[in-house]
Scaffold this active site. Structure first.
Site, PDB file in Angstrom:
ATOM      1  N   ASP A   9       0.868  -1.178   0.000  1.00  0.00           N
ATOM      2  CA  ASP A   9       0.000   0.000   0.000  1.00  0.00           C
ATOM      3  C   ASP A   9       0.906   1.230   0.000  1.00  0.00           C
ATOM      4  O   ASP A   9       2.068   1.152   0.420  1.00  0.00           O
ATOM      5  CB  ASP A   9      -0.886  -0.025   1.251  1.00  0.00           C
ATOM      6  CG  ASP A   9      -1.703   1.238   1.408  1.00  0.00           C
ATOM      7  OD1 ASP A   9      -2.423   1.611   0.474  1.00  0.00           O
ATOM      8  OD2 ASP A   9      -1.602   1.865   2.486  1.00  0.00           O
ATOM      9  N   ASP A  11      -0.226   5.108   0.736  1.00  0.00           N
ATOM     10  CA  ASP A  11      -0.512   6.105   1.769  1.00  0.00           C
ATOM     11  C   ASP A  11      -0.566   5.475   3.156  1.00  0.00           C
ATOM     12  O   ASP A  11      -1.258   4.474   3.371  1.00  0.00           O
ATOM     13  CB  ASP A  11      -1.847   6.798   1.486  1.00  0.00           C
ATOM     14  CG  ASP A  11      -1.801   7.621   0.208  1.00  0.00           C
ATOM     15  OD1 ASP A  11      -0.709   8.106  -0.150  1.00  0.00           O
ATOM     16  OD2 ASP A  11      -2.855   7.769  -0.443  1.00  0.00           O
ATOM     17  N   ASP A 186      -1.549  -0.718   5.858  1.00  0.00           N
ATOM     18  CA  ASP A 186      -1.946  -0.205   7.170  1.00  0.00           C
ATOM     19  C   ASP A 186      -3.436  -0.313   7.436  1.00  0.00           C
ATOM     20  O   ASP A 186      -3.890  -0.046   8.557  1.00  0.00           O
ATOM     21  CB  ASP A 186      -1.551   1.270   7.281  1.00  0.00           C
ATOM     22  CG  ASP A 186      -2.451   2.154   6.428  1.00  0.00           C
ATOM     23  OD1 ASP A 186      -3.249   2.925   6.976  1.00  0.00           O
ATOM     24  OD2 ASP A 186      -2.368   2.052   5.189  1.00  0.00           O
TER      25      ASP A 186
END
Length: 230
Positions: A9, A11, A186
């Protein structure tokens, strides 16, 4: 480790969205003289954050179009302060996407980890739900681009994480096997649940050690924990 293909991922996992977002919004708060409508920046941000998170959630579920996130998050924030100005909200939204993507802060140890993984000959990819006009710029400006063979953006694919078609598209495109693939992210909903339901091993990056009840394959609080493990 059996992995050859690592899907990161962007961001909040590699690119420090929170730090970059705060810097951008503070600049725009001054530029648009929002102190006329909000007590201070913190008051603005406290209203903005839940609105933004809610709209992103609806967008990722396919319930609202992109523009409702891009502009709506600021227009709705303005309205909470009694400031009804769609024209300014549109201009603010454009400035935010453009200026935020120019920020260069990355998560601690990001480059150390990526250098290590490249040395170990892993194939690295980005998987992101972010706006496509911003994600490539973020990577280029921050120095992340050279590490990755391909960037998968939900807008290009037509579905967002955690939809199974997103993960299927990414894995098939690079001719990877599920058993050789690992997702690092996240978001418990978008990255971890999505990867788990697709049948791919995953690493939950949880720097704040936020409590949860999700079943995860591996959990870390710092990116450097992957050095040596991989």
């Amino acid at each position: 480790m059996p992995y050859k293909h690592l899907f990161f991922d962007l961001d909040h996992t590699l690119w420090d969205f929170h730090t970059n977002q705060i810097a951008t919004l503070k600049d725009l708060f001054k530029k648009y003289k929002l102190s006329k409508h909000f007590r201070d920046f913190d008051a603005f941000f406290e209203i903005y954050m839940p609105i933004n998170l809610n709209l992103w959630h609806e967008y990722q579920q396919g319930k609202i179009p992109k523009k409702d996130v891009k502009v709506g998050r600021f227009y709705q924030t303005f309205l909470k302060a009694g400031y009804d100005d769609m024209i300014t909200a549109i201009a603010f939204a454009d400035d935010f996407v453009n200026n935020n993507s120019l920020q260069t802060n990355v998560i601690p140890n990001a480059f150390e980890l990526l250098d290590y993984l490249k040395q170990k000959k892993y194939h690295l990819y980005i998987i992101t739900n972010g706006f496509k006009e911003a994600q490539h710029t973020k990577m280029e400006r921050s120095g992340l681009t050279p590490y990755f063979e391909k960037t998968f953006i939900s807008e290009d694919i037509g579905v967002s994480k955690p939809h199974q078609k997103f993960f299927e598209h990414a894995v098939k495109t690079v001719n990877a096997k599920k058993s050789e693939s690992l997702v690092i992210g996240d978001s418990l909903e978008n990255d971890i649940k999505g990867a788990r339901e697709f049948g791919v091993d995953h690493v939950f990056f949880n720097p704040m050690e936020t409590p949860h009840n999700e079943k995860v394959f591996k959990e870390i609080k710092a990116l450097k924990e992957l050095i040596g493990w991989l």
